[in-house]
Design a protein around this motif. Structure first.
Motif, mmCIF file in Angstrom:
data_model
loop_
_atom_site.group_PDB
_atom_site.id
_atom_site.type_symbol
_atom_site.label_atom_id
_atom_site.label_comp_id
_atom_site.label_asym_id
_atom_site.label_seq_id
_atom_site.Cartn_x
_atom_site.Cartn_y
_atom_site.Cartn_z
ATOM 1 N N MET A 8 -11.229 34.625 1.811
ATOM 2 C CA MET A 8 -12.023 34.902 0.610
ATOM 3 C C MET A 8 -12.655 36.287 0.681
ATOM 4 O O MET A 8 -12.643 37.032 -0.302
ATOM 5 C CB MET A 8 -13.072 33.819 0.404
ATOM 6 C CG MET A 8 -12.451 32.498 -0.015
ATOM 7 S SD MET A 8 -13.632 31.271 -0.496
ATOM 8 C CE MET A 8 -14.135 31.901 -2.066
ATOM 9 N N TYR A 9 -13.212 36.652 1.816
ATOM 10 C CA TYR A 9 -13.799 37.985 1.964
ATOM 11 C C TYR A 9 -12.735 39.076 1.861
ATOM 12 O O TYR A 9 -12.959 40.112 1.232
ATOM 13 C CB TYR A 9 -14.543 38.108 3.294
ATOM 14 C CG TYR A 9 -15.806 37.275 3.368
ATOM 15 C CD1 TYR A 9 -16.625 37.104 2.259
ATOM 16 C CD2 TYR A 9 -16.178 36.650 4.545
ATOM 17 C CE1 TYR A 9 -17.781 36.344 2.327
ATOM 18 C CE2 TYR A 9 -17.328 35.887 4.629
ATOM 19 C CZ TYR A 9 -18.127 35.740 3.512
ATOM 20 O OH TYR A 9 -19.263 34.985 3.579
ATOM 21 N N GLY A 11 -9.841 38.865 0.265
ATOM 22 C CA GLY A 11 -9.407 38.932 -1.125
ATOM 23 C C GLY A 11 -10.399 39.662 -2.002
ATOM 24 O O GLY A 11 -10.022 40.478 -2.852
ATOM 25 N N ALA A 12 -11.690 39.386 -1.807
ATOM 26 C CA ALA A 12 -12.719 40.071 -2.597
ATOM 27 C C ALA A 12 -12.737 41.562 -2.276
ATOM 28 O O ALA A 12 -12.867 42.404 -3.180
ATOM 29 C CB ALA A 12 -14.081 39.443 -2.327
ATOM 30 N N LEU A 45 -7.486 35.472 -3.316
ATOM 31 C CA LEU A 45 -8.625 34.609 -3.627
ATOM 32 C C LEU A 45 -8.166 33.252 -4.160
ATOM 33 O O LEU A 45 -8.717 32.212 -3.798
ATOM 34 C CB LEU A 45 -9.533 35.282 -4.653
ATOM 35 C CG LEU A 45 -10.511 36.311 -4.122
ATOM 36 C CD1 LEU A 45 -11.205 37.035 -5.267
ATOM 37 C CD2 LEU A 45 -11.529 35.655 -3.228
#
Length: 98
Positions: A8-9, A11-12, A45
């Motif tokens: 998630m990190y 992807g962000a 994400l």
């Protein structure tokens, strides 16, 4: 940090880098590449959000990512052709003005 959080990190971060490059770059081809990077971050994400935690991931986000890859490839091909035509027309206009 779990693998899910890492994805998630990442992807962000990739999404932010792609959007920032899109806003800061003037060249059309580089802007197109930056948009592809941003879409890669969105897909990462979505894949991270597909994890349900019980072992099997949700198939709907995975299908969305697969469809997104196909659409992104088609749109990128069309956008490259259009960007080259725009640059060619700009070059022709510069020659006429001189």
């Amino acid at each position: 940090m779990t693998t899910l959080q890492l994805f998630m990190y990442a992807g962000a971060f990739i999404l932010v880098v792609g959007v920032a490059a899109t806003l800061l770059v003037r060249d059309l081809i580089r802007r197109l590449i930056a948009l592809n990077v941003a879409s890669g971050g969105v897909m990462l994400l979505l894949l991270a959000l597909a994890d349900r935690g019980d072992g099997e991931p949700d198939p709907v986000p995975q299908a969305l990512v697969l469809t997104g890859i196909v659409v992104m490839a088609a749109v990128t091909g069309i956008a490259i052709v259009l960007a080259r035509r725009v640059e060619q027309l700009d070059d022709d206009l510069e020659e006429v003005e001189q």
